[in-house]
Design a protein around this motif. Structure first.
Motif, PDB file in Angstrom:
ATOM      1  N   ALA A   1       0.835  -1.211   0.000  1.00 26.20           N
ATOM      2  CA  ALA A   1       0.000   0.000   0.000  1.00 26.20           C
ATOM      3  C   ALA A   1       0.867   1.257   0.000  1.00 26.20           C
ATOM      4  CB  ALA A   1      -0.932  -0.003   1.204  1.00 26.20           C
ATOM      5  N   PHE A   2       1.958   1.247   0.757  1.00 28.87           N
ATOM      6  CA  PHE A   2       2.853   2.402   0.779  1.00 28.87           C
ATOM      7  C   PHE A   2       3.399   2.678  -0.620  1.00 28.87           C
ATOM      8  CE2 PHE A   2       7.069   4.235   0.847  1.00 28.87           C
ATOM      9  CZ  PHE A   2       6.832   5.418   1.533  1.00 28.87           C
ATOM     10  N   VAL A   3       3.891   1.642  -1.275  1.00 29.48           N
ATOM     11  CA  VAL A   3       4.479   1.804  -2.609  1.00 29.48           C
ATOM     12  C   VAL A   3       3.406   2.183  -3.627  1.00 29.48           C
ATOM     13  CG1 VAL A   3       5.812   0.695  -4.445  1.00 29.48           C
ATOM     14  CG2 VAL A   3       6.367   0.230  -2.050  1.00 29.48           C
ATOM     15  N   ALA A   4       2.198   1.654  -3.460  1.00 33.42           N
ATOM     16  CA  ALA A   4       1.090   1.967  -4.363  1.00 33.42           C
ATOM     17  C   ALA A   4       0.441   3.309  -4.028  1.00 33.42           C
ATOM     18  CB  ALA A   4       0.035   0.862  -4.315  1.00 33.42           C
ATOM     19  N   GLU A   5       0.831   3.895  -2.896  1.00 38.09           N
ATOM     20  CA  GLU A   5       0.296   5.181  -2.428  1.00 38.09           C
ATOM     21  C   GLU A   5      -1.204   5.104  -2.192  1.00 38.09           C
ATOM     22  OE1 GLU A   5       1.653   8.193  -5.159  1.00 38.09           O
ATOM     23  OE2 GLU A   5       3.756   7.614  -4.877  1.00 38.09           O
ATOM     24  N   GLU A   6      -1.618   4.028  -1.497  1.00 35.76           N
ATOM     25  CA  GLU A   6      -3.023   3.794  -1.184  1.00 35.76           C
ATOM     26  C   GLU A   6      -3.141   3.271   0.244  1.00 35.76           C
ATOM     27  OE1 GLU A   6      -4.888   1.280  -4.085  1.00 35.76           O
ATOM     28  OE2 GLU A   6      -3.869   2.269  -5.750  1.00 35.76           O
ATOM     29  N   GLN A   7      -4.371   3.110   0.707  1.00 37.67           N
ATOM     30  CA  GLN A   7      -4.627   2.462   1.989  1.00 37.67           C
ATOM     31  C   GLN A   7      -4.451   0.957   1.805  1.00 37.67           C
ATOM     32  OE1 GLN A   7      -5.255   3.957   5.006  1.00 37.67           O
ATOM     33  NE2 GLN A   7      -4.677   5.763   3.818  1.00 37.67           N
ATOM     34  N   PRO A   8      -4.032   0.232   2.844  1.00 37.86           N
ATOM     35  CA  PRO A   8      -3.827  -1.220   2.704  1.00 37.86           C
ATOM     36  C   PRO A   8      -5.089  -1.951   2.229  1.00 37.86           C
ATOM     37  CG  PRO A   8      -2.857  -0.438   4.739  1.00 37.86           C
ATOM     38  CD  PRO A   8      -3.649   0.716   4.170  1.00 37.86           C
ATOM     39  N   ALA A   9      -4.874  -2.870   1.322  1.00 41.05           N
ATOM     40  CA  ALA A   9      -5.974  -3.683   0.783  1.00 41.05           C
ATOM     41  C   ALA A   9      -6.496  -4.626   1.856  1.00 41.05           C
ATOM     42  CB  ALA A   9      -5.481  -4.478  -0.423  1.00 41.05           C
ATOM     43  N   THR A  10      -7.766  -4.954   1.740  1.00 41.21           N
ATOM     44  CA  THR A  10      -8.392  -5.878   2.687  1.00 41.21           C
ATOM     45  C   THR A  10      -8.891  -7.149   2.011  1.00 41.21           C
ATOM     46  OG1 THR A  10     -10.503  -4.735   2.442  1.00 41.21           O
ATOM     47  CG2 THR A  10      -9.070  -4.010   4.254  1.00 41.21           C
ATOM     48  N   THR A  11      -8.765  -7.204   0.693  1.00 41.34           N
ATOM     49  CA  THR A  11      -9.162  -8.394  -0.059  1.00 41.34           C
ATOM     50  C   THR A  11      -8.007  -8.796  -0.970  1.00 41.34           C
ATOM     51  OG1 THR A  11     -10.061  -7.159  -1.934  1.00 41.34           O
ATOM     52  CG2 THR A  11     -11.590  -7.653  -0.114  1.00 41.34           C
ATOM     53  N   VAL A  12      -8.022 -10.038  -1.399  1.00 39.99           N
ATOM     54  CA  VAL A  12      -6.965 -10.513  -2.295  1.00 39.99           C
ATOM     55  C   VAL A  12      -7.020  -9.751  -3.619  1.00 39.99           C
ATOM     56  CG1 VAL A  12      -6.073 -12.482  -3.585  1.00 39.99           C
ATOM     57  CG2 VAL A  12      -6.839 -12.792  -1.236  1.00 39.99           C
ATOM     58  N   SER A  13      -8.209  -9.558  -4.164  1.00 40.41           N
ATOM     59  CA  SER A  13      -8.304  -8.849  -5.446  1.00 40.41           C
ATOM     60  C   SER A  13      -7.826  -7.406  -5.309  1.00 40.41           C
ATOM     61  CB  SER A  13      -9.722  -8.907  -6.013  1.00 40.41           C
ATOM     62  OG  SER A  13     -10.640  -8.294  -5.137  1.00 40.41           O
ATOM     63  N   GLY A  14      -8.154  -6.766  -4.199  1.00 45.35           N
ATOM     64  CA  GLY A  14      -7.656  -5.412  -3.947  1.00 45.35           C
ATOM     65  C   GLY A  14      -6.146  -5.392  -3.792  1.00 45.35           C
ATOM     66  N   PHE A  15      -5.619  -6.409  -3.129  1.00 43.35           N
ATOM     67  CA  PHE A  15      -4.171  -6.513  -2.958  1.00 43.35           C
ATOM     68  C   PHE A  15      -3.482  -6.720  -4.303  1.00 43.35           C
ATOM     69  CE2 PHE A  15      -0.288  -8.979  -2.130  1.00 43.35           C
ATOM     70  CZ  PHE A  15       0.372  -8.098  -1.276  1.00 43.35           C
ATOM     71  N   VAL A  16      -4.046  -7.556  -5.155  1.00 41.58           N
ATOM     72  CA  VAL A  16      -3.463  -7.791  -6.486  1.00 41.58           C
ATOM     73  C   VAL A  16      -3.452  -6.486  -7.278  1.00 41.58           C
ATOM     74  CG1 VAL A  16      -3.772  -8.984  -8.700  1.00 41.58           C
ATOM     75  CG2 VAL A  16      -3.985 -10.258  -6.548  1.00 41.58           C
ATOM     76  N   ASP A  17      -4.534  -5.724  -7.209  1.00 39.61           N
ATOM     77  CA  ASP A  17      -4.576  -4.429  -7.904  1.00 39.61           C
ATOM     78  C   ASP A  17      -3.483  -3.498  -7.375  1.00 39.61           C
ATOM     79  OD1 ASP A  17      -6.744  -5.252  -9.426  1.00 39.61           O
ATOM     80  OD2 ASP A  17      -8.228  -4.222  -8.163  1.00 39.61           O
ATOM     81  N   GLN A  18      -3.333  -3.435  -6.058  1.00 37.67           N
ATOM     82  CA  GLN A  18      -2.286  -2.597  -5.469  1.00 37.67           C
ATOM     83  C   GLN A  18      -0.896  -3.120  -5.810  1.00 37.67           C
ATOM     84  OE1 GLN A  18      -2.717  -1.911  -1.292  1.00 37.67           O
ATOM     85  NE2 GLN A  18      -4.537  -0.645  -1.549  1.00 37.67           N
ATOM     86  N   LEU A  19      -0.753  -4.424  -5.839  1.00 38.66           N
ATOM     87  CA  LEU A  19       0.531  -5.013  -6.180  1.00 38.66           C
ATOM     88  C   LEU A  19       0.928  -4.618  -7.601  1.00 38.66           C
ATOM     89  CD1 LEU A  19       2.908  -6.798  -5.425  1.00 38.66           C
ATOM     90  CD2 LEU A  19       1.511  -8.801  -5.987  1.00 38.66           C
ATOM     91  N   ARG A  20      -0.029  -4.600  -8.492  1.00 39.85           N
ATOM     92  CA  ARG A  20       0.266  -4.192  -9.881  1.00 39.85           C
ATOM     93  C   ARG A  20       0.670  -2.718  -9.944  1.00 39.85           C
ATOM     94  NH1 ARG A  20      -3.764  -8.429 -11.928  1.00 39.85           N
ATOM     95  NH2 ARG A  20      -2.265 -10.037 -12.494  1.00 39.85           N
ATOM     96  N   THR A  21       0.027  -1.876  -9.143  1.00 40.33           N
ATOM     97  CA  THR A  21       0.421  -0.466  -9.079  1.00 40.33           C
ATOM     98  C   THR A  21       1.817  -0.347  -8.473  1.00 40.33           C
ATOM     99  OG1 THR A  21      -1.882   0.247  -8.852  1.00 40.33           O
ATOM    100  CG2 THR A  21      -0.185   1.802  -8.132  1.00 40.33           C
ATOM    101  N   ALA A  22       2.075  -1.113  -7.422  1.00 40.37           N
ATOM    102  CA  ALA A  22       3.397  -1.096  -6.783  1.00 40.37           C
ATOM    103  C   ALA A  22       4.473  -1.583  -7.757  1.00 40.37           C
ATOM    104  CB  ALA A  22       3.384  -1.954  -5.519  1.00 40.37           C
ATOM    105  N   ILE A  23       4.152  -2.565  -8.576  1.00 41.92           N
ATOM    106  CA  ILE A  23       5.103  -3.060  -9.572  1.00 41.92           C
ATOM    107  C   ILE A  23       5.500  -1.928 -10.517  1.00 41.92           C
ATOM    108  CG2 ILE A  23       5.291  -4.551 -11.608  1.00 41.92           C
ATOM    109  CD1 ILE A  23       3.622  -6.644  -9.962  1.00 41.92           C
ATOM    110  N   ARG A  24       4.513  -1.148 -10.951  1.00 40.35           N
ATOM    111  CA  ARG A  24       4.821  -0.004 -11.820  1.00 40.35           C
ATOM    112  C   ARG A  24       5.725   0.989 -11.099  1.00 40.35           C
ATOM    113  NH1 ARG A  24      -0.464  -0.778 -13.419  1.00 40.35           N
ATOM    114  NH2 ARG A  24      -1.286   0.781 -11.996  1.00 40.35           N
ATOM    115  N   ASN A  25       5.395   1.298  -9.842  1.00 43.88           N
ATOM    116  CA  ASN A  25       6.188   2.264  -9.084  1.00 43.88           C
ATOM    117  C   ASN A  25       7.591   1.742  -8.797  1.00 43.88           C
ATOM    118  OD1 ASN A  25       4.022   3.974  -9.173  1.00 43.88           O
ATOM    119  ND2 ASN A  25       3.361   3.579  -7.081  1.00 43.88           N
TER     120      ASN A  25
END
Length: 100
Positions: free
Chosen positions: A21-45
């Motif tokens: 969430a820090f790397v994605a600049e968002e609040q921590p995900a609470t679901t796996v699908s939300g985490f995957v979305d954030q992980l993809r944003t973090a990958i870009r960052n």
């Protein structure tokens, strides 16, 4: 004899959601699908900061597949693989924090 930690979707979120969430600049995900979305944003960052993200991309794929699986054994295998690829996220996030 050492006890082996059982990997679950919840344990992955507990272990890695804050850093991703820090790397994605968002609040921590609470679901796996939300985490995957954030992980993809973090990958870009991470990529913009010139980090090698290949293992994180694999982790996102395994997590996405695990989230869609109805077979408990398959889900367990996929979550274990994802966790293996995420094991250095805390180090990567710490280094990223120092850069920003």
């Amino acid at each position: 004899m050492t006890a082996t930690k059982t990997i679950t979707a919840e344990s992955i979120l507990a272990d890695y959601a804050d850093d991703i969430a820090f790397v994605a600049e968002e609040q921590p995900a609470t679901t796996v699908s939300g985490f995957v979305d954030q992980l993809r944003t973090a990958i870009r960052n991470f990529g913009l900061a010139r980090f090698d993200t290949e293992e994180l991309e694999d982790a996102a794929t395994y997590l996405n597949d695990a989230d869609g699986s109805t077979d408990e054994n398959e889900r367990t295998v996929l979550l274990n693989r994802a966790a293996e690829y995420l094991k250095y996220v805390d180090d990567m996030a710490d280094e990223y924090r120092l850069m920003v």
